[in-house]
Design a protein around this motif. Structure first.
Motif, PDB file in Angstrom:
ATOM      1  N   GLN A   3      72.754  52.774  63.919  1.00  0.00           N
ATOM      2  CA  GLN A   3      74.187  52.693  63.622  1.00  0.00           C
ATOM      3  C   GLN A   3      74.903  53.888  64.244  1.00  0.00           C
ATOM      4  OE1 GLN A   3      75.849  50.829  59.880  1.00  0.00           O
ATOM      5  NE2 GLN A   3      76.137  52.995  59.380  1.00  0.00           N
ATOM      6  N   GLY A   4      76.127  53.658  64.716  1.00  0.00           N
ATOM      7  CA  GLY A   4      76.892  54.731  65.323  1.00  0.00           C
ATOM      8  C   GLY A   4      76.633  54.837  66.814  1.00  0.00           C
ATOM      9  N   LYS A   5      77.185  55.893  67.393  1.00  0.00           N
ATOM     10  CA  LYS A   5      77.032  56.089  68.835  1.00  0.00           C
ATOM     11  C   LYS A   5      76.915  57.582  69.125  1.00  0.00           C
ATOM     12  CE  LYS A   5      79.198  53.199  71.372  1.00  0.00           C
ATOM     13  NZ  LYS A   5      80.261  52.428  72.096  1.00  0.00           N
ATOM     14  N   LYS A   6      75.975  57.934  70.003  1.00  0.00           N
ATOM     15  CA  LYS A   6      75.721  59.336  70.323  1.00  0.00           C
ATOM     16  C   LYS A   6      75.510  59.487  71.820  1.00  0.00           C
ATOM     17  CE  LYS A   6      72.969  63.265  68.669  1.00  0.00           C
ATOM     18  NZ  LYS A   6      71.925  63.681  67.705  1.00  0.00           N
ATOM     19  N   ARG A   7      76.002  60.609  72.359  1.00  0.00           N
ATOM     20  CA  ARG A   7      75.793  60.921  73.770  1.00  0.00           C
ATOM     21  C   ARG A   7      74.865  62.114  73.881  1.00  0.00           C
ATOM     22  NH1 ARG A   7      80.747  63.120  76.216  1.00  0.00           N
ATOM     23  NH2 ARG A   7      79.701  65.137  76.183  1.00  0.00           N
ATOM     24  N   ILE A   8      73.836  61.982  74.708  1.00  0.00           N
ATOM     25  CA  ILE A   8      72.903  63.075  74.974  1.00  0.00           C
ATOM     26  C   ILE A   8      72.991  63.398  76.449  1.00  0.00           C
ATOM     27  CG2 ILE A   8      70.487  63.801  74.990  1.00  0.00           C
ATOM     28  CD1 ILE A   8      71.483  61.080  72.634  1.00  0.00           C
ATOM     29  N   ASP A   9      73.308  64.641  76.769  1.00  0.00           N
ATOM     30  CA  ASP A   9      73.462  65.075  78.153  1.00  0.00           C
ATOM     31  C   ASP A   9      72.240  65.864  78.588  1.00  0.00           C
ATOM     32  OD1 ASP A   9      76.014  64.006  78.035  1.00  0.00           O
ATOM     33  OD2 ASP A   9      76.956  65.926  77.555  1.00  0.00           O
ATOM     34  N   LEU A  10      71.620  65.414  79.661  1.00  0.00           N
ATOM     35  CA  LEU A  10      70.507  66.118  80.289  1.00  0.00           C
ATOM     36  C   LEU A  10      70.916  66.411  81.719  1.00  0.00           C
ATOM     37  CD1 LEU A  10      67.540  67.139  80.296  1.00  0.00           C
ATOM     38  CD2 LEU A  10      66.865  64.833  81.015  1.00  0.00           C
ATOM     39  N   GLY A  11      71.221  67.666  81.984  1.00  0.00           N
ATOM     40  CA  GLY A  11      71.726  68.008  83.299  1.00  0.00           C
ATOM     41  C   GLY A  11      73.006  67.241  83.579  1.00  0.00           C
ATOM     42  N   ALA A  12      73.054  66.540  84.700  1.00  0.00           N
ATOM     43  CA  ALA A  12      74.246  65.779  85.086  1.00  0.00           C
ATOM     44  C   ALA A  12      74.198  64.334  84.629  1.00  0.00           C
ATOM     45  CB  ALA A  12      74.416  65.835  86.604  1.00  0.00           C
ATOM     46  N   THR A  13      73.212  63.985  83.791  1.00  0.00           N
ATOM     47  CA  THR A  13      73.072  62.613  83.312  1.00  0.00           C
ATOM     48  C   THR A  13      73.412  62.535  81.832  1.00  0.00           C
ATOM     49  OG1 THR A  13      71.315  62.161  84.913  1.00  0.00           O
ATOM     50  CG2 THR A  13      71.495  60.664  83.042  1.00  0.00           C
ATOM     51  N   SER A  14      74.227  61.554  81.474  1.00  0.00           N
ATOM     52  CA  SER A  14      74.573  61.297  80.074  1.00  0.00           C
ATOM     53  C   SER A  14      73.921  59.990  79.628  1.00  0.00           C
ATOM     54  CB  SER A  14      76.091  61.200  79.899  1.00  0.00           C
ATOM     55  OG  SER A  14      76.704  62.449  80.050  1.00  0.00           O
ATOM     56  N   TYR A  15      73.250  60.035  78.487  1.00  0.00           N
ATOM     57  CA  TYR A  15      72.671  58.843  77.871  1.00  0.00           C
ATOM     58  C   TYR A  15      73.564  58.468  76.696  1.00  0.00           C
ATOM     59  CZ  TYR A  15      68.544  60.225  80.550  1.00  0.00           C
ATOM     60  OH  TYR A  15      67.681  60.582  81.552  1.00  0.00           O
ATOM     61  N   LEU A  16      74.210  57.312  76.766  1.00  0.00           N
ATOM     62  CA  LEU A  16      75.105  56.866  75.710  1.00  0.00           C
ATOM     63  C   LEU A  16      74.349  55.873  74.830  1.00  0.00           C
ATOM     64  CD1 LEU A  16      77.976  57.228  74.665  1.00  0.00           C
ATOM     65  CD2 LEU A  16      78.665  55.279  76.082  1.00  0.00           C
ATOM     66  N   CYS A  17      73.949  56.332  73.657  1.00  0.00           N
ATOM     67  CA  CYS A  17      73.063  55.565  72.780  1.00  0.00           C
ATOM     68  C   CYS A  17      73.855  54.923  71.647  1.00  0.00           C
ATOM     69  CB  CYS A  17      71.985  56.474  72.193  1.00  0.00           C
ATOM     70  SG  CYS A  17      71.010  57.368  73.421  1.00  0.00           S
ATOM     71  N   ASP A  18      73.609  53.642  71.404  1.00  0.00           N
ATOM     72  CA  ASP A  18      74.258  52.955  70.290  1.00  0.00           C
ATOM     73  C   ASP A  18      73.189  52.324  69.404  1.00  0.00           C
ATOM     74  OD1 ASP A  18      73.385  50.628  71.541  1.00  0.00           O
ATOM     75  OD2 ASP A  18      75.347  50.149  72.404  1.00  0.00           O
ATOM     76  N   GLU A  19      73.622  51.473  68.478  1.00  0.00           N
ATOM     77  CA  GLU A  19      72.703  50.938  67.482  1.00  0.00           C
ATOM     78  C   GLU A  19      71.618  50.043  68.065  1.00  0.00           C
ATOM     79  OE1 GLU A  19      75.245  46.970  66.166  1.00  0.00           O
ATOM     80  OE2 GLU A  19      75.167  48.691  64.827  1.00  0.00           O
ATOM     81  N   SER A  20      71.770  49.641  69.307  1.00  0.00           N
ATOM     82  CA  SER A  20      70.778  48.763  69.915  1.00  0.00           C
ATOM     83  C   SER A  20      69.710  49.521  70.694  1.00  0.00           C
ATOM     84  CB  SER A  20      71.467  47.777  70.876  1.00  0.00           C
ATOM     85  OG  SER A  20      71.948  48.462  72.028  1.00  0.00           O
ATOM     86  N   SER A  21      69.805  50.848  70.745  1.00  0.00           N
ATOM     87  CA  SER A  21      68.993  51.596  71.702  1.00  0.00           C
ATOM     88  C   SER A  21      68.004  52.560  71.066  1.00  0.00           C
ATOM     89  CB  SER A  21      69.911  52.361  72.660  1.00  0.00           C
ATOM     90  OG  SER A  21      70.743  53.253  71.959  1.00  0.00           O
ATOM     91  N   PHE A  22      67.053  52.973  71.898  1.00  0.00           N
ATOM     92  CA  PHE A  22      66.161  54.075  71.560  1.00  0.00           C
ATOM     93  C   PHE A  22      66.136  55.034  72.741  1.00  0.00           C
ATOM     94  CE2 PHE A  22      63.200  51.199  73.742  1.00  0.00           C
ATOM     95  CZ  PHE A  22      62.486  52.075  74.556  1.00  0.00           C
TER      96      PHE A  22
END
Length: 322
Positions: free
Chosen positions: A75-94
């Motif tokens: 549930q919810g949404k989170k952004r994780i930044d690794l260097g110049a790459t952003s991973y936009l994670c939502d309730e469907s993701s791991f």
């Protein structure tokens, strides 16, 4: 902060019936996690490898050091930044991290009525290698720019295994016997997923990714020591240019950038948790100049060390009082 690449989960094409089953499994895991944590934050559990996470409001960017782990979002949404790459994670993701990686994260969607919820599963790389030795997996086909972090869409099988692991919190007498079995299944499901190639490449001896992982592990342990890239390359049994290429591919940064970020993360933790002043923390993590530390800390965290620590303590106190 500007990023050259933003990644989102790639949808898995399934039948309507299968998709409905995944939605139902996700909802069940969401209810389980919500039932076990009422307060915001990351919470340890009676299962040593399992932590549960809740956040009821969007947050500012915060630094963190990700050890090898699987994070399942429900549930919810989170952004994780690794260097110049952003991973936009939502309730469907791991999200899976196969290395110790310094990241910057931010909860971008959460409310008290619909908080960010997830589970963190610590990956035992020794167990990963054991499973790889016991079972045949498809060839990784690892691309040249494969990272030590990857994001995917959760399957019904992975959600089911995670749900059964959380179930053990209601049956603590079963944790010792069943915990290890379910943990092995979670690793197996992860290795079978498309994102498992990142984990397989790093865990498998002899591959360039695994050699680079040795260099990452050495830096993680010896971040306070002077960095000599020639020595690091020799330890990894790689040429300097080859090390730089694979190190950047896995971690999205150079060895020097990685060391700098680790030093800043550790210094921040020591100031926050152990009460060190900025100069003491700087010298402890390997800086020879306190002024250089202050400049780099301000650039990375957005404000000078002691002002940042004061703000963090105020935020922690407000969360505790809420």
């Amino acid at each position: 902060m500007k990023h050259s690449e933003v990644l989102v989960p790639n949808p898995v094409h399934t039948s309507d019936e299968s998709a409905q089953h995944v939605v139902a499994m996700r909802a069940a895991l969401r209810r389980q996690i919500a039932a076990h944590i009422a307060a915001d934050g990351v919470h340890d559990t009676a299962v040593p490898s399992l932590r549960l996470y809740r956040q009821s409001a969007a947050t500012a960017c915060a630094s963190a050091a990700y050890e090898p782990r699987l994070v399942v979002f429900v549930q919810g949404k989170k952004r994780i930044d690794l260097g110049a790459t952003s991973y936009l994670c939502d309730e469907s993701s791991f999200l899976v991290s196969a290395l110790d990686l310094p990241v910057v994260s931010q909860v971008v969607e959460a409310t008290p009525e619909k908080p960010m919820l997830g589970m963190l599963f610590k990956l035992d790389m020794t167990e990963v290698r054991k499973i790889l030795s016991e079972e045949e997996f498809p060839s990784s086909g690892e691309p040249a720019d494969a990272r030590g972090m990857a994001m995917g869409e959760t399957s019904a099988e992975l959600l089911d295994a995670c749900s059964r692991l959380v179930d053990l919190l209601d049956a603590p007498h079963d944790i010792v016997f069943l915990g290890g079995l379910i943990e092995r299944e979670i690793i197996y499901r992860l290795l079978r997923s498309p994102q498992g190639r990142h984990l397989r490449a790093i865990a498998t001896l002899g591959e360039q990714s695994q050699r680079t992982a040795k260099a990452v592990a050495w830096l993680r342990t010896n971040y306070s020591k002077p960095l000599r890239v020639d020595d690091l390359a020799a330890m990894a049994q790689m040429g300097v240019s080859t090390l730089h290429h694979h190190f950047r591919s896995l971690t999205a940064m150079s060895p020097l950038q990685y060391q700098k970020q680790l030093r800043l993360h550790v210094a921040r933790e020591r100031m926050l948790n152990d009460g060190l002043d900025a100069a003491s923390a700087a010298f402890e993590v390997g800086y020879e100049s306190a002024s250089q530390f202050n400049r780099e800390y301000s650039r990375f965290f957005g404000q000078p060390p002691m002002r940042d620590i004061k703000a963090l303590r105020v935020a922690i106190a407000e969360d505790a009082a809420a």
